[in-house]
Design an enzyme around this catalytic site. Structure first.
Site, PDB file in Angstrom:
ATOM      1  N   GLY A 218       0.813  -1.202   0.000  1.00 22.93           N
ATOM      2  CA  GLY A 218       0.000   0.000   0.000  1.00 22.93           C
ATOM      3  C   GLY A 218       0.853   1.261   0.000  1.00 22.93           C
ATOM      4  N   SER A 219       0.318   2.309   0.587  1.00 23.24           N
ATOM      5  CA  SER A 219       0.988   3.605   0.524  1.00 23.24           C
ATOM      6  C   SER A 219       2.288   3.668   1.318  1.00 23.24           C
ATOM      7  CB  SER A 219       0.044   4.705   1.008  1.00 23.24           C
ATOM      8  OG  SER A 219      -1.013   4.887   0.087  1.00 23.24           O
ATOM      9  N   SER A 220       2.569   2.664   2.149  1.00 21.35           N
ATOM     10  CA  SER A 220       3.869   2.655   2.832  1.00 21.35           C
ATOM     11  C   SER A 220       5.007   2.584   1.821  1.00 21.35           C
ATOM     12  CB  SER A 220       3.957   1.495   3.824  1.00 21.35           C
ATOM     13  OG  SER A 220       3.991   0.245   3.160  1.00 21.35           O
TER      14      SER A 220
END
Length: 473
Positions: A218-220
């Site tokens: 994801g956005s990590s």
């Protein structure tokens, strides 16, 4: 008569030589394989006659052996088994996992560095005492990590903490877990039954989710894409593309942001604002159209993607993967979706490299080996490589601090941590993979947390990361 005797003697001598050669070959090249063969009943019984060494986390013996009343055999014991099983694994005569497998020769005393120390035992006919394996795990942090994960989900979860300066793994928790004692009994039938039950259990408790399972980050993953943007000079004019939506190259499909207000809805914004507010459109366009697939794969690999890290002898993490694909899929992968998958260990290493001025250290789980309190081997820190320059690492830290001060993780203000939230959609699932990847501002700890369920990474995984950080500082 003499001719016949000579012929008989020659044949007998040849047979003796053949037998000696065969014995030599078996002893030199096949003894270990035969000793480990599951059909070797003598091997089965002999293993329980060894005073197997302990596995320690700090001063805590998390796996150890106790002598039975017969005075000849030993049973294996585990302390807080569910908490420490991703570290210890389990010991059985016919199967082993974790450090029980990777460090088996040290633990059972057959490793040459250990057996030399046990020469006196050998002379007296005793089996040598095994060596003790001291891990880099911090017991308090491991307990906190496991308990927090267990409370967060009924699905899967994992957490890894790494010392960014040395690569030492300080916590490695996995949920759901299991108690190694249930499968380490001498009763082969009972052990087999316990294993079968665990193999069929929901959530795959035998699997170390921290190192052996891949999840969309994801956005990590925007940490890596931001690093690529800096390396390619994309933000040098002060702004990067943004917008409420972005059409994937070569398709009619558009992606959007999780929220449509603020800098994510503007045509352009600063990289730090796009990062703090987690603008999907920004990082999709940067990855697909400005850095490109080759550049994104190169940057990912500098952080360790594609590497099967051997974090202990014989124990390898599965390799994380950024796909070699077209522009549309590159866009998805650049904000941690699509075919981009990573281990929780890998994402902890991403944060570790940022915290350590861009230098990535190889992860390791074993600190030292001792025999009768004498240290016979230690693990030295090893540099894997440079992920980013020191200057760009400093810029990434500013972005990760902005996530907490004004972005998607303001709930962590005052906890002394910085990082990146992530909420990954899982195809066909009614849950998300919720992430927080970051570090302690005072150093040197880098931590990654992934837990499955409803909600967002900042609200669920973020507090878990902060709790682990508190246990380390």
């Amino acid at each position: 008569m003499n001719v016949q005797l000579r012929r008989t003697a020659v044949v007998a001598l040849a047979m003796i030589i053949a037998i000696m050669v065969n014995i030599t070959l078996i002893m030199a090249f096949q003894s270990d394989r035969l000793r480990q063969d599951s059909r070797n009943a003598r091997q089965f019984n002999r293993q329980y006659e060894r005073d197997r060494g302990a596995i320690l986390a700090g001063d805590v013996q998390v796996a150890y052996s106790v002598k039975n009343e017969d005075g000849k055999t030993y049973d294996r014991r585990y302390r807080e088994g569910e908490v420490f099983s991703p570290v210890t694994g389990y010991f059985g005569a016919f199967s082993k996992t974790g450090l029980e497998q990777g460090m088996n020769a040290v633990l059972d005393g057959t490793d040459s560095t250990v057996s030399v120390r046990g020469l006196v035992d050998w002379i007296t006919g005793k089996l040598p005492k095994g060596g003790d394996v001291h891990t880099t795990i911090v017991p308090r942090a491991q307990r906190v990590a496991y308990r927090q994960l267990k409370a967060s989900t009924s699905l899967q979860a994992a957490a890894v903490a790494v010392n960014a300066e040395t690569g030492a793994i300080e916590a490695m928790a996995s949920y759901p877990s299991y108690d190694p004692a249930t499968v380490s009994v001498r009763d082969a039938s009972a052990a087999s039954g316990a294993l079968k039950k665990l193999e069929g259990a929901a959530g795959d408790p035998l699997l170390n989710k921290a190192t052996r399972e891949l999840y969309p980050p994801g956005s990590s993953f925007k940490i890596v894409t931001a690093a690529a943007a800096l390396a390619h000079g994309i933000a040098e004019d002060g702004t990067v593309p943004a917008g409420a939506s972005y059409r994937l190259p070569g398709t009619t499909t558009s992606i959007s942001n999780s929220h449509d207000s603020g800098p994510c809805s503007e045509a352009r914004t600063t990289l730090i604002n796009a990062f703090a507010q987690s603008c999907n459109t920004t990082f999709a366009e940067i990855g697909a159209e400005e850095v490109g697939n080759a550049g994104m794969r190169e940057q990912s690999e500098s952080f360790g993607y594609g590497t099967r890290f051997e974090y202990a002898p014989g124990l390898n993490a599965v390799a994380s993967d950024f796909p070699d694909t077209d522009a549309a899929q590159t866009a998805l992968a650049s904000y941690g979706q699509g075919a981009n998958v990573a281990t929780v260990l890998q994402m902890a290493l991403v944060a570790a490299a940022v915290e350590n001025d861009g230098v990535l250290m190889r992860p390791h789980l074993v600190e030292k080996i001792t025999v009768r309190n004498a240290t016979i081997d230690t693990t030295d820190p090893v540099v894997f490589g440079r992920a980013v320059t020191a200057g760009r690492a400093a810029e990434l830290r500013q972005m990760m601090e902005a996530v907490v001060s004004e972005g998607t993780a303001t709930n962590l203000q005052g906890d002394g941590v910085a990082g990146k939230t992530g909420t990954a959609d899982v195809d066909g699932a009614a849950y998300n993979d919720r992430w927080f990847v970051g570090y302690t501002v005072s150093g040197p700890h880098a931590i990654a947390v992934m837990t499955q369920g409803a909600g967002y990474g900042g609200s669920v995984a973020g507090p878990i990361m902060a709790a682990i950080a508190a246990a380390l500082t």
